[in-house]
Design a protein around this motif. Structure first.
Motif, PDB file in Angstrom:
ATOM      1  N   VAL A  37       5.262  12.221   5.854  1.00  0.00           N
ATOM      2  CA  VAL A  37       4.661  11.163   5.060  1.00  0.00           C
ATOM      3  C   VAL A  37       5.102   9.826   5.646  1.00  0.00           C
ATOM      4  O   VAL A  37       6.283   9.596   5.896  1.00  0.00           O
ATOM      5  CB  VAL A  37       5.088  11.280   3.581  1.00  0.00           C
ATOM      6  CG1 VAL A  37       4.616  10.082   2.780  1.00  0.00           C
ATOM      7  CG2 VAL A  37       4.559  12.560   2.981  1.00  0.00           C
ATOM      8  N   GLY A  38       4.125   8.952   5.900  1.00  0.00           N
ATOM      9  CA  GLY A  38       4.415   7.636   6.464  1.00  0.00           C
ATOM     10  C   GLY A  38       4.276   7.553   7.973  1.00  0.00           C
ATOM     11  O   GLY A  38       4.292   6.472   8.527  1.00  0.00           O
ATOM     12  N   PRO A  92      -0.341  12.533   4.917  1.00  0.00           N
ATOM     13  CA  PRO A  92      -1.231  13.413   5.684  1.00  0.00           C
ATOM     14  C   PRO A  92      -2.002  14.411   4.825  1.00  0.00           C
ATOM     15  O   PRO A  92      -3.068  14.861   5.215  1.00  0.00           O
ATOM     16  CB  PRO A  92      -0.299  14.121   6.661  1.00  0.00           C
ATOM     17  CG  PRO A  92       1.067  13.880   6.188  1.00  0.00           C
ATOM     18  CD  PRO A  92       1.048  12.694   5.293  1.00  0.00           C
ATOM     19  N   SER A  93      -1.492  14.739   3.650  1.00  0.00           N
ATOM     20  CA  SER A  93      -2.201  15.717   2.820  1.00  0.00           C
ATOM     21  C   SER A  93      -3.450  15.133   2.183  1.00  0.00           C
ATOM     22  O   SER A  93      -4.258  15.866   1.617  1.00  0.00           O
ATOM     23  CB  SER A  93      -1.274  16.249   1.732  1.00  0.00           C
ATOM     24  OG  SER A  93      -0.911  15.226   0.835  1.00  0.00           O
ATOM     25  N   LYS A  94      -3.661  13.817   2.276  1.00  0.00           N
ATOM     26  CA  LYS A  94      -4.847  13.175   1.718  1.00  0.00           C
ATOM     27  C   LYS A  94      -5.891  12.851   2.783  1.00  0.00           C
ATOM     28  O   LYS A  94      -6.873  12.181   2.500  1.00  0.00           O
ATOM     29  CB  LYS A  94      -4.460  11.867   1.011  1.00  0.00           C
ATOM     30  CG  LYS A  94      -3.428  12.030  -0.069  1.00  0.00           C
ATOM     31  CD  LYS A  94      -3.974  12.790  -1.231  1.00  0.00           C
ATOM     32  CE  LYS A  94      -2.911  12.860  -2.319  1.00  0.00           C
ATOM     33  NZ  LYS A  94      -3.164  13.895  -3.275  1.00  0.00           N
ATOM     34  N   GLN A  95      -5.704  13.318   4.008  1.00  0.00           N
ATOM     35  CA  GLN A  95      -6.617  13.001   5.104  1.00  0.00           C
ATOM     36  C   GLN A  95      -7.812  13.946   5.117  1.00  0.00           C
ATOM     37  O   GLN A  95      -7.789  15.009   4.503  1.00  0.00           O
ATOM     38  CB  GLN A  95      -5.881  13.069   6.446  1.00  0.00           C
ATOM     39  CG  GLN A  95      -4.782  12.058   6.566  1.00  0.00           C
ATOM     40  CD  GLN A  95      -5.276  10.652   6.351  1.00  0.00           C
ATOM     41  OE1 GLN A  95      -6.201  10.206   7.013  1.00  0.00           O
ATOM     42  NE2 GLN A  95      -4.667   9.950   5.423  1.00  0.00           N
ATOM     43  N   VAL A  96      -8.840  13.534   5.850  1.00  0.00           N
ATOM     44  CA  VAL A  96     -10.043  14.351   5.988  1.00  0.00           C
ATOM     45  C   VAL A  96      -9.654  15.677   6.635  1.00  0.00           C
ATOM     46  O   VAL A  96      -8.918  15.708   7.611  1.00  0.00           O
ATOM     47  CB  VAL A  96     -11.084  13.624   6.858  1.00  0.00           C
ATOM     48  CG1 VAL A  96     -12.278  14.502   7.131  1.00  0.00           C
ATOM     49  CG2 VAL A  96     -11.498  12.332   6.198  1.00  0.00           C
ATOM     50  N   GLY A  97     -10.131  16.757   6.089  1.00  0.00           N
ATOM     51  CA  GLY A  97      -9.837  18.073   6.638  1.00  0.00           C
ATOM     52  C   GLY A  97      -8.918  18.886   5.739  1.00  0.00           C
ATOM     53  O   GLY A  97      -8.861  20.101   5.853  1.00  0.00           O
ATOM     54  N   PRO A 137       0.849  -1.203   0.000  1.00  0.00           N
ATOM     55  CA  PRO A 137       0.000   0.000   0.000  1.00  0.00           C
ATOM     56  C   PRO A 137       0.879   1.245   0.000  1.00  0.00           C
ATOM     57  O   PRO A 137       2.011   1.220   0.477  1.00  0.00           O
ATOM     58  CB  PRO A 137      -0.791  -0.126   1.307  1.00  0.00           C
ATOM     59  CG  PRO A 137       0.024  -1.010   2.171  1.00  0.00           C
ATOM     60  CD  PRO A 137       0.758  -1.943   1.246  1.00  0.00           C
ATOM     61  N   PRO A 138       0.356   2.315  -0.555  1.00  0.00           N
ATOM     62  CA  PRO A 138       1.156   3.547  -0.558  1.00  0.00           C
ATOM     63  C   PRO A 138       1.382   4.025   0.873  1.00  0.00           C
ATOM     64  O   PRO A 138       0.580   3.754   1.761  1.00  0.00           O
ATOM     65  CB  PRO A 138       0.298   4.538  -1.350  1.00  0.00           C
ATOM     66  CG  PRO A 138      -1.085   3.998  -1.276  1.00  0.00           C
ATOM     67  CD  PRO A 138      -0.957   2.510  -1.143  1.00  0.00           C
TER      68      PRO A 138
END
Length: 144
Positions: A66-67, A45-50, A40-41
């Motif tokens: 990231v990670g 954090p930039s793809k999270q809700v909010g 999995p990638p």
């Protein structure tokens, strides 16, 4: 009609030859395991809700890596908790002007309440109760 029937027999025979060729070709190949699925990638954090328009992902100090999902969740929980404390403090700043608890009637309203004798005792009491709640009841649970 005879020519159509003959063509059908020829087409059926060709189809059978193809099937037998496939079978023999598959039987000759050794069985191999399918390749494992790709990993999995990494957590982003930039793809999270909010993270949405107009600001998008906002982390000017670079705390969210990231990670690092666990660190991100810890920072998010702390942000929510601090926001709730700030909302209660704003409400308390307004309410304390109008509501006086018994024994604190002579304490001045505003920040000067902390410097007077009964106000200081109430402030220390609030700190102790808040610390007890923070350490005993409002413990961060990773399952939530």
């Amino acid at each position: 009609a005879a020519s159509v029937g003959g063509m059908a027999l020829v087409a059926a025979g060709v189809g059978r030859k193809r099937q037998t060729m496939r079978r023999t070709a598959c039987a000759a190949e050794p069985e191999t395991k399918p390749p494992p699925p790709p990993p999995p990638p990494p957590f982003n954090p930039s793809k999270q809700v909010g993270a949405m328009a107009p600001l998008g992902f906002f982390d000017p100090a670079g705390f969210s890596k990231v990670g690092d999902k666990e660190g991100f969740n810890n920072l998010r929980a702390a942000e929510i908790k601090h926001g709730r404390v700030a909302m209660m403090a704003a409400l308390g700043a307004v309410v304390q002007h109008f509501v006086k608890f018994p024994g604190f009637e002579k304490v001045p309203a505003g920040l000067s309440a902390v410097t007077t004798a009964p106000g200081t005792y109430g402030f220390i009491g609030l700190l102790v109760v808040g610390a007890a709640f923070e350490l005993g009841i409002w413990v961060q649970d990773p399952a939530k």
